[in-house]
Scaffold this active site. Structure first.
Site, PDB file in Angstrom:
ATOM      1  N   HIS A   8       6.903 -31.521 -12.195  1.00  0.00           N
ATOM      2  CA  HIS A   8       8.261 -32.023 -11.934  1.00  0.00           C
ATOM      3  C   HIS A   8       8.799 -31.493 -10.605  1.00  0.00           C
ATOM      4  O   HIS A   8      10.013 -31.387 -10.423  1.00  0.00           O
ATOM      5  CB  HIS A   8       9.221 -31.644 -13.068  1.00  0.00           C
TER       6      HIS A   8
ATOM      7  N   SER B  11      12.445 -34.923  18.131  1.00  0.00           N
ATOM      8  CA  SER B  11      13.643 -35.751  18.004  1.00  0.00           C
ATOM      9  C   SER B  11      14.249 -35.992  19.374  1.00  0.00           C
ATOM     10  O   SER B  11      14.197 -35.126  20.254  1.00  0.00           O
ATOM     11  CB  SER B  11      14.664 -35.045  17.099  1.00  0.00           C
TER      12      SER B  11
ATOM     13  N   LYS C   2      13.669 -30.080  16.044  1.00  0.00           N
ATOM     14  CA  LYS C   2      12.912 -30.867  15.070  1.00  0.00           C
ATOM     15  C   LYS C   2      11.438 -31.001  15.447  1.00  0.00           C
ATOM     16  O   LYS C   2      11.079 -31.151  16.607  1.00  0.00           O
ATOM     17  CB  LYS C   2      13.514 -32.267  14.939  1.00  0.00           C
TER      18      LYS C   2
ATOM     19  N   GLU D  99       4.306 -39.550   7.448  1.00  0.00           N
ATOM     20  CA  GLU D  99       5.292 -40.538   7.002  1.00  0.00           C
ATOM     21  C   GLU D  99       4.770 -41.960   7.204  1.00  0.00           C
ATOM     22  O   GLU D  99       4.997 -42.845   6.363  1.00  0.00           O
ATOM     23  CB  GLU D  99       6.608 -40.326   7.752  1.00  0.00           C
TER      24      GLU D  99
END
Length: 471
Positions: free
Chosen positions: A169, A290, A296, A303
């Site tokens: 979980h 970024s 970043k 992704e």
């Protein structure tokens, strides 16, 4: 020599190939919807391999003269050279790769080119080409999966002893080792490779010689062409040979399951590389920055793998939808069988390559992994197991006692190993000092020695097994 000519000439050639049934060429809309050359040109090499095998068989069987067959086979090599060299002008008026190749062959060798299509149809021709193409993609997928497995094995070998949290979980459950986690994906991708291998065995039958749907009256040798093209045998039923695409569906089904596994690993890399987890550091090769936030480092490759998987799933559904309502045998609907397979294969191989790169380059943050492994009362099950073994307590009672100790530690703001023996004995008086031997995360993982367990000794056994299997 470049294949050139006006659209009128090409339309005339197309009409001649169709025979005398149609007096006028299709209008622009019909030509656009009917033509497949924009995508099936990817099968040019397979088409020419199939035609060369067919021509050799026709000569061997005395159906065409040897000199005509030799002219055809040499001319086809010239066509292939032109295509691979970028010197071939594909024509939509000629509809598909088969007619484009044959038209150019006629320009090169003349009248013998017209004998090539004896005892075959575009129906068995395209089925053969497509099987050859899909078979190559299955081989490429297996090779890509094995490369990814080797990258993951390298991670597992380096971190067979590193502890990290195992999750259920997405919450800390029990400590495991980094090597054990990596090996879980080695197993998954191993099954993916086996699915491609299994599908390859089933699809390795040759449709060539099934002709339009009923076979042919010419004395062809289908065993000869099957062997020449690397098939195990000819398809046993001509109707089935030209009308089914289950081999492509098996490829897409196997690709979809593999893609799902890739997406799960990509999701973990996205989570693990976040500032909140800091479990891994991804290399600059597979990350971006970024445009506005200089701090970043985005896991864009992971992704994009996660997103591209939808295209593979979609291709599987699309082809199932094309095929589900088709009566035997061939229908023009089946022209829509290729684009999604091509796209799925491209994206699968790209995702495999990117994941292999990330898996090889990523650096585990061992201190962060160990700290996380020790959090969240991750050794509670070890405590319950100790109560069963040491105190002969029924597991349900041990579960209750352990829950009480977890609640005590939670109230005190500490973890289980931080409780004193007196505090533990306040919950159950028979607990002894020996309980602390099972509460450390390293002790926990070392104790999981059952087959397939997370103990480093078991992880190394599985690494050795897979090293042997992969060679």
């Amino acid at each position: 020599m470049t294949n050139t000519g006006s659209n009128d000439d090409q339309t005339s050639t197309a009409n001649a190939m169709w025979g005398g049934r149609f007096a006028a060429g299709p209008d622009a809309i019909m030509e656009a919807i009917n033509a497949s050359i924009s995508f099936d040109q990817r099968m040019a090499r397979q088409d020419i391999e199939g035609s060369r095998a067919h021509a050799a068989m026709l000569a061997a069987q005395g159906i065409v003269r040897d000199n005509d067959a030799e002219a055809i086979r040499e001319g086809l090599l010239t066509v292939l050279s032109e295509i691979e060299g970028g010197n071939f002008a594909f024509s939509t008026a000629l509809e598909d790769i088969h007619m484009n190749v044959e038209a150019r062959l006629k320009e090169l060798v003349g009248e013998p080119a017209g004998r090539l299509h004896t005892a075959r149809s575009r129906n068995d021709q395209v089925a053969t080409d497509f099987r050859l193409w899909v078979r190559e993609q299955m081989d490429a997928a297996i090779e890509g999966l094995e490369a990814l497995q080797r990258a993951l094995l390298g991670q597992a070998e380096a971190g067979a002893d590193w502890v990290m949290p195992g999750f259920t979980h997405l919450q800390t459950a029990q400590p495991v080792t980094w090597g054990h986690h990596m090996m879980a994906y080695v197993e998954m991708f191993g099954r993916d490779a086996s699915r491609f291998r299994d599908a390859r065995v089933r699809m390795n039958e040759s449709p060539l010689g099934a002709a339009a749907l009923a076979g042919t009256s010419f004395p062809i040798d289908r065993e000869m062409t099957a062997k020449a093209l690397g098939f195990d045998r000819p398809c046993a039923n001509s109707l089935d040979a030209v009308s089914d695409r289950d081999f492509a569906l098996e490829f897409l089904s196997s690709a979809s399951i593999c893609a799902m596994h890739l997406s799960r690993l990509a999701e973990e890399l996205v989570i693990w590389s976040s500032a909140q987890f800091r479990f891994v550091s991804l290399s600059d090769r597979f990350s971006t920055g970024s445009s506005i936030m200089p701090q970043k480092k985005n896991p864009d490759a992971a992704e994009l793998i996660r997103a591209k998987i939808g295209r593979i799933f979609g291709a599987n559904v699309a082809l199932m939808t094309v095929m589900k309502g088709l009566a035997l045998t061939y229908s023009k609907d089946m022209q829509e069988d290729k684009e999604q397979v091509f796209d799925a294969a491209d994206n699968l191989m790209l995702a495999l390559a990117a994941m292999t790169g990330m898996a090889g380059d990523m650096q585990a943050r061992v201190p962060e992994l160990e700290a996380a492994a020790a959090s969240g009362f991750s050794t509670a099950t070890d405590l319950a197991d100790w109560l069963v073994r040491a105190l002969d307590m029924p597991f349900r009672d041990a579960h209750h006692v352990t829950g009480s100790l977890v609640k005590l530690a939670e109230d005190k703001g500490c973890d289980l190993p931080d409780l004193s023996l007196e505090e533990m004995q306040g919950v159950h008086g028979e607990i002894t000092e020996a309980v602390f031997e099972v509460l450390g995360v390293h002790n926990s993982v070392a104790s999981r020695t059952s087959y397939g367990g997370t103990a480093p000794v078991r992880v190394r056994e599985q690494i050795a097994r897979w090293r042997g299997a992969l060679g």
